[in-house]
Design a protein around this motif. Structure first.
Motif, PDB file in Angstrom:
ATOM      1  N   UNK A   1     -20.485   6.144 -10.623  1.00  8.64           N
ATOM      2  CA  UNK A   1     -20.496   5.862  -9.194  1.00  8.64           C
ATOM      3  C   UNK A   1     -20.010   4.485  -8.802  1.00  8.64           C
ATOM      4  N   UNK A   2     -19.671   3.643  -9.779  1.00 13.42           N
ATOM      5  CA  UNK A   2     -19.206   2.288  -9.501  1.00 13.42           C
ATOM      6  C   UNK A   2     -17.694   2.218  -9.740  1.00 13.42           C
ATOM      7  N   UNK A   3     -16.965   1.691  -8.773  1.00 19.00           N
ATOM      8  CA  UNK A   3     -15.523   1.544  -8.905  1.00 19.00           C
ATOM      9  C   UNK A   3     -15.206   0.468  -9.940  1.00 19.00           C
ATOM     10  N   UNK A   4     -14.447   0.829 -10.962  1.00 15.64           N
ATOM     11  CA  UNK A   4     -14.107  -0.159 -11.989  1.00 15.64           C
ATOM     12  C   UNK A   4     -12.603  -0.426 -12.065  1.00 15.64           C
ATOM     13  N   UNK A   5     -11.798   0.384 -11.403  1.00 14.34           N
ATOM     14  CA  UNK A   5     -10.361   0.158 -11.453  1.00 14.34           C
ATOM     15  C   UNK A   5      -9.585   1.321 -10.894  1.00 14.34           C
ATOM     16  N   UNK A   6      -8.304   1.401 -11.271  1.00 11.79           N
ATOM     17  CA  UNK A   6      -7.454   2.479 -10.792  1.00 11.79           C
ATOM     18  C   UNK A   6      -6.296   2.688 -11.730  1.00 11.79           C
ATOM     19  N   UNK A   7      -5.724   3.886 -11.684  1.00 20.40           N
ATOM     20  CA  UNK A   7      -4.550   4.213 -12.485  1.00 20.40           C
ATOM     21  C   UNK A   7      -3.429   4.629 -11.542  1.00 20.40           C
ATOM     22  N   UNK A   8      -2.219   4.162 -11.820  1.00 15.41           N
ATOM     23  CA  UNK A   8      -1.060   4.524 -11.026  1.00 15.41           C
ATOM     24  C   UNK A   8       0.063   5.004 -11.915  1.00 15.41           C
ATOM     25  N   UNK A   9       0.715   6.087 -11.492  1.00 13.52           N
ATOM     26  CA  UNK A   9       1.786   6.686 -12.285  1.00 13.52           C
ATOM     27  C   UNK A   9       3.003   6.899 -11.403  1.00 13.52           C
ATOM     28  N   UNK A  10       4.190   6.584 -11.954  1.00 15.05           N
ATOM     29  CA  UNK A  10       5.432   6.797 -11.211  1.00 15.05           C
ATOM     30  C   UNK A  10       6.543   7.157 -12.178  1.00 15.05           C
ATOM     31  N   UNK A  11       7.443   8.002 -11.698  1.00 13.47           N
ATOM     32  CA  UNK A  11       8.581   8.379 -12.535  1.00 13.47           C
ATOM     33  C   UNK A  11       9.096   9.768 -12.269  1.00 13.47           C
ATOM     34  N   UNK A  12       8.227  10.651 -11.770  1.00 13.51           N
ATOM     35  CA  UNK A  12       8.656  12.012 -11.503  1.00 13.51           C
ATOM     36  C   UNK A  12       8.471  12.370 -10.046  1.00 13.51           C
ATOM     37  N   UNK A  13       8.309  13.660  -9.773  1.00 11.62           N
ATOM     38  CA  UNK A  13       7.990  14.076  -8.419  1.00 11.62           C
ATOM     39  C   UNK A  13       6.562  13.653  -8.114  1.00 11.62           C
ATOM     40  N   UNK A  14       6.181  13.738  -6.849  1.00  9.78           N
ATOM     41  CA  UNK A  14       4.810  13.385  -6.484  1.00  9.78           C
ATOM     42  C   UNK A  14       3.819  14.247  -7.262  1.00  9.78           C
ATOM     43  N   UNK A  15       4.127  15.529  -7.389  1.00  5.59           N
ATOM     44  CA  UNK A  15       3.234  16.443  -8.119  1.00  5.59           C
ATOM     45  C   UNK A  15       3.141  16.056  -9.592  1.00  5.59           C
TER      46      UNK A  15
ATOM     47  N   UNK B   1       0.836  -1.201   0.000  1.00  7.78           N
ATOM     48  CA  UNK B   1       0.000   0.000   0.000  1.00  7.78           C
ATOM     49  C   UNK B   1       0.875   1.257   0.000  1.00  7.78           C
ATOM     50  N   UNK B   2       0.594   2.154  -0.938  1.00 11.71           N
ATOM     51  CA  UNK B   2       1.390   3.370  -1.141  1.00 11.71           C
ATOM     52  C   UNK B   2       0.597   4.569  -0.620  1.00 11.71           C
ATOM     53  N   UNK B   3       1.264   5.445   0.158  1.00 11.79           N
ATOM     54  CA  UNK B   3       0.535   6.582   0.752  1.00 11.79           C
ATOM     55  C   UNK B   3       1.082   7.924   0.274  1.00 11.79           C
ATOM     56  N   UNK B   4       1.607   7.954  -0.954  1.00  7.68           N
ATOM     57  CA  UNK B   4       1.947   9.242  -1.562  1.00  7.68           C
ATOM     58  C   UNK B   4       1.352   9.291  -2.963  1.00  7.68           C
ATOM     59  N   UNK B   5       1.254  10.479  -3.521  1.00  8.81           N
ATOM     60  CA  UNK B   5       0.450  10.716  -4.703  1.00  8.81           C
ATOM     61  C   UNK B   5       0.871   9.981  -5.966  1.00  8.81           C
ATOM     62  N   UNK B   6      -0.124   9.802  -6.866  1.00 10.10           N
ATOM     63  CA  UNK B   6       0.128   9.175  -8.151  1.00 10.10           C
ATOM     64  C   UNK B   6      -0.814   8.036  -8.461  1.00 10.10           C
ATOM     65  N   UNK B   7      -1.675   7.699  -7.503  1.00 12.62           N
ATOM     66  CA  UNK B   7      -2.659   6.655  -7.734  1.00 12.62           C
ATOM     67  C   UNK B   7      -4.066   7.212  -7.574  1.00 12.62           C
ATOM     68  N   UNK B   8      -4.966   6.911  -8.522  1.00 11.97           N
ATOM     69  CA  UNK B   8      -6.331   7.451  -8.493  1.00 11.97           C
ATOM     70  C   UNK B   8      -7.316   6.334  -8.820  1.00 11.97           C
ATOM     71  N   UNK B   9      -8.393   6.184  -8.017  1.00 13.07           N
ATOM     72  CA  UNK B   9      -9.418   5.192  -8.363  1.00 13.07           C
ATOM     73  C   UNK B   9     -10.234   5.665  -9.559  1.00 13.07           C
ATOM     74  N   UNK B  10     -10.761   4.737 -10.309  1.00 12.93           N
ATOM     75  CA  UNK B  10     -11.559   5.065 -11.495  1.00 12.93           C
ATOM     76  C   UNK B  10     -13.000   4.602 -11.262  1.00 12.93           C
ATOM     77  N   UNK B  11     -13.929   5.541 -11.350  1.00 13.92           N
ATOM     78  CA  UNK B  11     -15.350   5.239 -11.168  1.00 13.92           C
ATOM     79  C   UNK B  11     -16.102   5.446 -12.483  1.00 13.92           C
ATOM     80  N   UNK B  12     -17.102   4.626 -12.702  1.00 16.00           N
ATOM     81  CA  UNK B  12     -17.989   4.781 -13.849  1.00 16.00           C
ATOM     82  C   UNK B  12     -19.413   4.822 -13.310  1.00 16.00           C
TER      83      UNK B  12
END
Length: 326
Positions: free
Chosen positions: A299-313, A286-297
């Motif tokens: 109102x229903x959760x269908x997945x998530x996107x995660x990004x890494x490579x730069x600063x948290x921003x 479990x990661x507790x810094x920015x770059x991961x976002x849940x994806x809803x359709x």
């Protein structure tokens, strides 16, 4: 036999060794405080539904009756009449060692109250510490069976470790419950999947995320998972660091597991907060810094996107761009 005997109406009571003493005698204070500790442990026992916790607490409460009896026995003659021995102390040490193998080490002072059970155990711990101080006071002027003080010292340590293990297990249950809610939310009454993360949707998100990464000139790894945290698609841009492969996937997984952007998990997982230690559970995934976002359709959760490579921003900016692409 009646509950009330009237023999203590003048402020005195009898020790187990037959001496009459006043009720504010240091020895009476000592075994009375042991009784308080057992009551607090009983509170913890009544609050928990975990059999393994009860199996630790109850036998100790039985031993505390014997320990109180030793404190209520004045004099050194006939040493065989004492009930608590070195083997009882060693047994507590064995339990502590087993619990320590499960416990996540604490790096900060503990603030009691993480859960009702751990709060009761911490209360019992502080009462045991007081009982130990009472015994030290008695021992200055009178004989106290040596294993008694050792037992109380080890018991306070045991209660501390037990409280932390209980809190840790409750945290895992809470996170698991969130994951199960996420999974349950993807099904309708008939059990058929209503919404799902498809490869086509994942590729759209990855394409728009990559475009934003190129715009800010930061090579990224972008991962998209389904509502169960399973990988649907992952893309590594040229020049992106190797570590970002696993980090991006874990960010997407965390966003799905907690149903929130990963940066929002940082505050409740900080020291003293309700989810402190969250990032150490589940194998550290479990990661507790920015770059991961849940994806809803709808109102229903269908997945998530995660990004890494730069600063948290940078990671947050690219993840948001990917979400907008869907």
């Amino acid at each position: 036999m009646k509950v009330y005997t009237k023999t203590g109406d003048q402020g005195q009571t009898s020790l187990l060794s037959k001496q009459r003493v006043y009720k504010d005698d240091d020895r009476v204070h000592a075994y009375g405080t042991v009784d308080e500790a057992s009551s607090a442990m009983g509170l913890a026992k009544s609050l928990t539904q975990k059999e393994w916790v009860v199996n630790i607490i109850h036998p100790i409460q039985v031993e505390l009756i014997s320990l109180a009896a030793d404190l209520a026995t004045e004099g050194t003659e006939d040493a065989g009449k004492y009930r608590i021995s070195e083997s009882h102390v060693q047994n507590l040490e064995g339990i502590i060692d087993e619990l320590e193998q499960q416990r996540i080490p604490d790096k900060h002072f503990v603030i009691p109250g993480g859960t009702p059970v751990s709060a009761a155990l911490d209360l019992a711990r502080t009462i045991v510490r007081r009982a130990e101080r009472c015994v030290v006071k008695v021992r200055r002027l009178d004989h106290v069976h040596p294993p008694v003080a050792l037992y109380l010292n080890r018991l306070s340590d045991l209660l501390f470790v037990l409280a932390r293990c209980v809190e840790q297990e409750e945290l895992v249950v809470k996170v698991t419950s969130n994951v199960m809610e996420n999974l349950a939310g993807t099904n309708n009454v008939s059990g058929e999947i209503v919404n799902m993360m498809t490869l086509n949707k994942a590729m759209k998100m990855i394409q728009t995320a990559e475009a934003k990464a190129k715009e800010i000139e930061v090579p990224m790894v972008i991962a998209v998972v389904d509502c169960g945290g399973n990988l649907v698609a992952q893309h590594r841009m040229d020049g992106a660091i190797l570590a970002s492969i696993s980090i991006s996937l874990d960010k997407a997984y965390t966003a799905v597991s907690l149903k929130m952007p990963t940066e929002k998990a940082a505050k409740p997982a900080s020291p003293g907060q309700s989810l402190y230690g969250l990032n150490t559970t589940n194998g550290g995934r479990l990661v507790i810094f920015g770059g991961g976002i849940p994806v809803f359709d709808k109102g229903v959760l269908i997945g998530g996107i995660g990004v890494s490579g730069g600063s948290v921003e940078d990671d947050i900016t690219v993840a948001k761009a990917g979400l907008a692409g869907l």
